[in-house]
Design a protein around this motif. Structure first.
Motif, PDB file in Angstrom:
ATOM      1  N   TYR A   1      -8.901  -6.044   4.662  1.00  0.00           N
ATOM      2  CA  TYR A   1      -8.524  -4.624   4.690  1.00  0.00           C
ATOM      3  C   TYR A   1      -8.945  -3.963   3.384  1.00  0.00           C
ATOM      4  CZ  TYR A   1      -4.626  -6.147   1.752  1.00  0.00           C
ATOM      5  OH  TYR A   1      -3.889  -6.700   0.736  1.00  0.00           O
ATOM      6  N   TYR A   2      -9.027  -2.626   3.419  1.00  0.00           N
ATOM      7  CA  TYR A   2      -9.439  -1.854   2.248  1.00  0.00           C
ATOM      8  C   TYR A   2      -8.199  -1.409   1.475  1.00  0.00           C
ATOM      9  CZ  TYR A   2     -11.722   1.720  -0.610  1.00  0.00           C
ATOM     10  OH  TYR A   2     -12.193   2.468  -1.659  1.00  0.00           O
ATOM     11  N   VAL A   3      -8.229  -1.576   0.160  1.00  0.00           N
ATOM     12  CA  VAL A   3      -7.096  -1.187  -0.690  1.00  0.00           C
ATOM     13  C   VAL A   3      -7.376   0.203  -1.255  1.00  0.00           C
ATOM     14  CG1 VAL A   3      -5.643  -1.824  -2.637  1.00  0.00           C
ATOM     15  CG2 VAL A   3      -6.689  -3.611  -1.233  1.00  0.00           C
ATOM     16  N   GLY A   4      -6.957   1.217  -0.530  1.00  0.00           N
ATOM     17  CA  GLY A   4      -7.213   2.590  -0.965  1.00  0.00           C
ATOM     18  C   GLY A   4      -6.171   3.124  -1.927  1.00  0.00           C
ATOM     19  N   ALA A   5      -4.942   2.630  -1.810  1.00  0.00           N
ATOM     20  CA  ALA A   5      -3.870   3.075  -2.714  1.00  0.00           C
ATOM     21  C   ALA A   5      -2.875   1.941  -2.855  1.00  0.00           C
ATOM     22  CB  ALA A   5      -3.197   4.331  -2.176  1.00  0.00           C
ATOM     23  N   ASP A   6      -2.957   1.240  -3.984  1.00  0.00           N
ATOM     24  CA  ASP A   6      -2.040   0.135  -4.216  1.00  0.00           C
ATOM     25  C   ASP A   6      -0.926   0.573  -5.152  1.00  0.00           C
ATOM     26  OD1 ASP A   6      -3.269   0.278  -6.669  1.00  0.00           O
ATOM     27  OD2 ASP A   6      -4.241  -1.697  -6.555  1.00  0.00           O
ATOM     28  N   CYS A   7      -0.134  -0.391  -5.608  1.00  0.00           N
ATOM     29  CA  CYS A   7       1.017  -0.071  -6.436  1.00  0.00           C
ATOM     30  C   CYS A   7       0.611   0.549  -7.774  1.00  0.00           C
ATOM     31  CB  CYS A   7       1.850  -1.334  -6.661  1.00  0.00           C
ATOM     32  SG  CYS A   7       3.434  -1.041  -7.454  1.00  0.00           S
ATOM     33  N   LEU A   9       0.830  -1.197   0.000  1.00  0.00           N
ATOM     34  CA  LEU A   9       0.000   0.000   0.000  1.00  0.00           C
ATOM     35  C   LEU A   9       0.867   1.251   0.000  1.00  0.00           C
ATOM     36  CD1 LEU A   9      -2.633  -1.012   2.730  1.00  0.00           C
ATOM     37  CD2 LEU A   9      -2.859  -1.219   0.236  1.00  0.00           C
ATOM     38  N   VAL A  10       0.354   2.326  -0.592  1.00  0.00           N
ATOM     39  CA  VAL A  10       1.018   3.623  -0.565  1.00  0.00           C
ATOM     40  C   VAL A  10       0.231   4.502   0.403  1.00  0.00           C
ATOM     41  CG1 VAL A  10       1.884   5.557  -1.936  1.00  0.00           C
ATOM     42  CG2 VAL A  10       1.707   3.277  -2.963  1.00  0.00           C
ATOM     43  N   ASN A  11       0.936   5.235   1.249  1.00  0.00           N
ATOM     44  CA  ASN A  11       0.283   5.931   2.355  1.00  0.00           C
ATOM     45  C   ASN A  11      -0.373   7.251   1.942  1.00  0.00           C
ATOM     46  OD1 ASN A  11      -0.577   6.223   4.996  1.00  0.00           O
ATOM     47  ND2 ASN A  11       1.270   7.308   5.632  1.00  0.00           N
ATOM     48  N   HIS A  12      -1.345   7.149   1.053  1.00  0.00           N
ATOM     49  CA  HIS A  12      -2.211   8.284   0.725  1.00  0.00           C
ATOM     50  C   HIS A  12      -3.436   8.181   1.628  1.00  0.00           C
ATOM     51  CE1 HIS A  12       0.034   9.762  -2.723  1.00  0.00           C
ATOM     52  NE2 HIS A  12       0.159   8.516  -3.141  1.00  0.00           N
ATOM     53  N   SER A  13      -3.371   8.802   2.787  1.00  0.00           N
ATOM     54  CA  SER A  13      -4.394   8.572   3.814  1.00  0.00           C
ATOM     55  C   SER A  13      -5.786   9.011   3.369  1.00  0.00           C
ATOM     56  CB  SER A  13      -4.002   9.281   5.115  1.00  0.00           C
ATOM     57  OG  SER A  13      -3.853  10.679   4.920  1.00  0.00           O
ATOM     58  N   ALA A  14      -5.881  10.023   2.484  1.00  0.00           N
ATOM     59  CA  ALA A  14      -7.196  10.486   2.027  1.00  0.00           C
ATOM     60  C   ALA A  14      -7.951   9.398   1.290  1.00  0.00           C
ATOM     61  CB  ALA A  14      -7.041  11.716   1.134  1.00  0.00           C
ATOM     62  N   ASN A  15      -7.240   8.499   0.615  1.00  0.00           N
ATOM     63  CA  ASN A  15      -7.880   7.440  -0.170  1.00  0.00           C
ATOM     64  C   ASN A  15      -8.604   6.416   0.689  1.00  0.00           C
ATOM     65  OD1 ASN A  15      -6.205   8.752  -2.036  1.00  0.00           O
ATOM     66  ND2 ASN A  15      -5.873   6.886  -3.201  1.00  0.00           N
ATOM     67  N   PHE A  16      -8.248   6.342   1.974  1.00  0.00           N
ATOM     68  CA  PHE A  16      -8.819   5.333   2.860  1.00  0.00           C
ATOM     69  C   PHE A  16      -9.974   5.891   3.692  1.00  0.00           C
ATOM     70  CE2 PHE A  16      -4.635   4.022   1.685  1.00  0.00           C
ATOM     71  CZ  PHE A  16      -4.650   2.643   1.666  1.00  0.00           C
ATOM     72  N   ARG A  17     -10.283   7.168   3.512  1.00  0.00           N
ATOM     73  CA  ARG A  17     -11.401   7.789   4.223  1.00  0.00           C
ATOM     74  C   ARG A  17     -12.732   7.208   3.727  1.00  0.00           C
ATOM     75  NH1 ARG A  17     -10.283  11.493   8.516  1.00  0.00           N
ATOM     76  NH2 ARG A  17      -8.652  12.978   7.903  1.00  0.00           N
ATOM     77  N   PRO A  18     -13.763   7.213   4.573  1.00  0.00           N
ATOM     78  CA  PRO A  18     -15.082   6.744   4.124  1.00  0.00           C
ATOM     79  C   PRO A  18     -15.607   7.508   2.914  1.00  0.00           C
ATOM     80  CG  PRO A  18     -15.031   6.919   6.522  1.00  0.00           C
ATOM     81  CD  PRO A  18     -13.751   7.523   6.024  1.00  0.00           C
ATOM     82  N   GLN A  19     -15.293   8.804   2.817  1.00  0.00           N
ATOM     83  CA  GLN A  19     -15.782   9.588   1.679  1.00  0.00           C
ATOM     84  C   GLN A  19     -15.164   9.087   0.371  1.00  0.00           C
ATOM     85  OE1 GLN A  19     -14.547  10.699   4.549  1.00  0.00           O
ATOM     86  NE2 GLN A  19     -15.403  12.676   5.172  1.00  0.00           N
ATOM     87  N   GLN A  43       3.344  17.247  -2.876  1.00  0.00           N
ATOM     88  CA  GLN A  43       1.952  17.407  -2.466  1.00  0.00           C
ATOM     89  C   GLN A  43       0.927  16.908  -3.483  1.00  0.00           C
ATOM     90  OE1 GLN A  43       0.614  19.103   0.713  1.00  0.00           O
ATOM     91  NE2 GLN A  43       2.467  17.910   1.015  1.00  0.00           N
ATOM     92  N   GLN A  44       1.151  17.184  -4.769  1.00  0.00           N
ATOM     93  CA  GLN A  44       0.100  16.893  -5.746  1.00  0.00           C
ATOM     94  C   GLN A  44      -0.133  15.401  -5.924  1.00  0.00           C
ATOM     95  OE1 GLN A  44      -2.247  18.654  -6.417  1.00  0.00           O
ATOM     96  NE2 GLN A  44      -2.115  19.692  -8.381  1.00  0.00           N
ATOM     97  N   SER A  45       0.815  14.595  -5.461  1.00  0.00           N
ATOM     98  CA  SER A  45       0.589  13.150  -5.521  1.00  0.00           C
ATOM     99  C   SER A  45      -0.621  12.739  -4.688  1.00  0.00           C
ATOM    100  CB  SER A  45       1.833  12.395  -5.039  1.00  0.00           C
ATOM    101  OG  SER A  45       2.196  12.778  -3.728  1.00  0.00           O
ATOM    102  N   HIS A  46      -0.942  13.510  -3.641  1.00  0.00           N
ATOM    103  CA  HIS A  46      -2.119  13.204  -2.823  1.00  0.00           C
ATOM    104  C   HIS A  46      -3.403  13.257  -3.657  1.00  0.00           C
ATOM    105  CE1 HIS A  46      -0.224  13.000   1.089  1.00  0.00           C
ATOM    106  NE2 HIS A  46       0.320  14.189   0.933  1.00  0.00           N
ATOM    107  N   ILE A  47      -3.577  14.355  -4.366  1.00  0.00           N
ATOM    108  CA  ILE A  47      -4.841  14.549  -5.083  1.00  0.00           C
ATOM    109  C   ILE A  47      -4.912  13.647  -6.314  1.00  0.00           C
ATOM    110  CG2 ILE A  47      -4.201  16.461  -6.636  1.00  0.00           C
ATOM    111  CD1 ILE A  47      -6.819  17.840  -5.718  1.00  0.00           C
ATOM    112  N   LEU A  48      -3.767  13.414  -6.977  1.00  0.00           N
ATOM    113  CA  LEU A  48      -3.763  12.503  -8.117  1.00  0.00           C
ATOM    114  C   LEU A  48      -4.124  11.092  -7.685  1.00  0.00           C
ATOM    115  CD1 LEU A  48      -0.645  13.722 -10.103  1.00  0.00           C
ATOM    116  CD2 LEU A  48      -2.963  13.513 -11.017  1.00  0.00           C
ATOM    117  N   SER A  49      -3.545  10.656  -6.575  1.00  0.00           N
ATOM    118  CA  SER A  49      -3.859   9.321  -6.076  1.00  0.00           C
ATOM    119  C   SER A  49      -5.336   9.191  -5.746  1.00  0.00           C
ATOM    120  CB  SER A  49      -3.001   9.020  -4.837  1.00  0.00           C
ATOM    121  OG  SER A  49      -3.337   7.770  -4.287  1.00  0.00           O
TER     122      SER A  49
END
Length: 431
Positions: free
Chosen positions: A393-399, A181-191, A246-252
């Protein structure tokens, strides 16, 4: 809600073994000492089995009070290793359940390969009773597109390694790897999960256009020449700054929510503005053309006044709009105030409901990155820990999500340098 049952690959373990996840932290800098280590230490399901760092006393301009490895060893009651190779030669390295990688961006690839190879060794040594190794990699996955492609290729090879032995509900990548997993925490949010489900179930139809804006109050980082990890290039990098940082967050988030198969980047045009003090990029505007002719417009800046890590912190501002043939999703707000925004589904799938707005996750409002230093950490960390424990577990940001982000950002830098629209590199032969 009850925890899921342990998955089948733990069934062969000795029943007397600990139910705690044995996790090693690789990299003991600012983010590890301020976030990862305290989060892991508070979690009763985790044992911090070791800390790895090449420096006996990590330093950072972002926190002048970082502790030495000796102090960390005492504080967290764990051994210290000065290299990954040294760790992997030890019993701890051969038995750990997971590795959390929080090192400089340019080091991610080499560390990732060593960990995947360790997982492979375990699998080939004992296919029936091996201990899967899970990995949580800090973002961005790499800053080199060839390395990102090679990491993804290596993981897909492992996925095929024991495919014939896996049941359809088994989430392991395969061949010894639990999760990557890649640690883009926003991707794992319920939203993010809710938005992804809307698109995955066809509520928006075919995705045709995306607009995204991201503003962070981080000029103090990108204007400081001493912040070399954030501002100076390494290896094949054509630039460094806000896009990589930073922009990697929103792209992910976009690639995960819209689906990595629905938005496959093909070409990118981008222009950036640079800091007069460091040469780091501080703003950009980009157009991304996808293989299915979908487009998205991407802009971002670090010029928002304030400091995201001051007391009180100044919020980041985010606005994402995804448009399909049957509807749209809009998500916007500031990341320090949930009441500042919401996730909206604009319906176009039913003539009687045409244009109607349905708020998703109404009790949560707007949330993006999880920067809270208290508690047990973000959902991304919890999903990683669940994988280490053999749980669902939920896969919010994989490879692959990480790869799409790296491909896009690398092409943005290339386009800025050339002044032309640049094609995405999708194989190592093209670079």
């Amino acid at each position: 809600m009850a925890k899921p049952q342990l998955k089948r690959w733990y069934s062969s373990r000795d029943s007397s073994c600990s139910t705690k996840a044995s996790i090693v932290l690789i990299g003991a800098g600012w983010w590890s000492q301020g976030w990862h280590l305290p989060h892991l230490h508070r979690n009763e399901e985790v044992t911090i089995s070791a800390i790895v760092d090449s420096s006996p006393h990590p330093t950072s301009n972002l926190d002048p009070n970082l502790e030495s490895l000796a102090t960390l060893a005492t504080r967290y009651d764990c051994p210290i290793f000065h290299s990954l190779a040294e760790l992997l030669e030890s019993p701890i390295g051969k038995s750990m359940d997971g590795a959390l990688v929080c090192t400089p961006h340019a080091t991610h690839y080499a560390i990732g390969v060593e960990l995947i190879q360790e997982a492979k060794r375990r699998y080939e040594e004992d296919e029936k009773n091996y201990n899967p190794l899970s990995v949580l990699m800090e973002k961005p996955m790499t800053t080199d597109v060839d390395e990102a492609i090679q990491l993804h290729t290596l993981l897909m090879e492992r996925k095929e390694a024991d495919k014939h032995k896996k049941d359809e509900n088994d989430q392991r990548i395969g061949g010894g790897v639990g999760c990557f997993l890649v640690n883009h925490s926003a991707n794992f949010r319920p939203q993010a999960r809710a938005a992804h489900e809307l698109i995955e179930t066809g509520k928006l139809g075919d995705i045709r256009h995306v607009t995204a804006f991201f503003a962070s109050p981080l000029s103090w980082i990108f204007d400081d020449p001493s912040n070399t990890g954030w501002n100076e290039t390494r290896g094949s990098m054509l630039g460094n700054g806000f896009a990589w940082g930073q922009q990697s967050h929103i792209l992910s988030w976009i690639y995960h929510v819209a689906g990595v198969e629905n938005l496959v980047p093909s070409k990118v045009f981008c222009h950036m503005t640079k800091s007069d003090k460091t040469g780091a990029d501080v703003s950009h505007a980009a157009t991304v053309i996808c293989s299915n002719d979908a487009t998205f417009s991407l802009s971002g800046t670090s010029l928002l006044p304030g400091n995201a890590h001051s007391d009180p912190p100044v919020a980041k501002r985010i606005e994402i709009k995804i448009f399909g043939t049957k509807g749209a999703v809009i998500y916007r707000g500031d990341d320090r105030d949930p009441s500042s925004g919401k996730l909206e589904w604009l319906r176009g799938d039913d003539e009687e409901e045409m244009g109607a707005v349905e708020v998703q996750c109404p009790d949560l409002g707007f949330e993006f990155e999880d920067l809270d230093q208290d508690g047990n950490g973000p959902a991304s960390l919890q999903c990683f820990i669940d994988s280490c424990l053999g749980l669902d577990y939920y896969v919010g940001a994989d490879c692959l999500t990480g790869l799409r982000s790296v491909q896009t950002i690398e092409a943005m830098y290339r386009s800025h340098v050339s002044g032309n629209c640049e094609s995405i590199i999708d194989s190592t032969e093209e670079s």
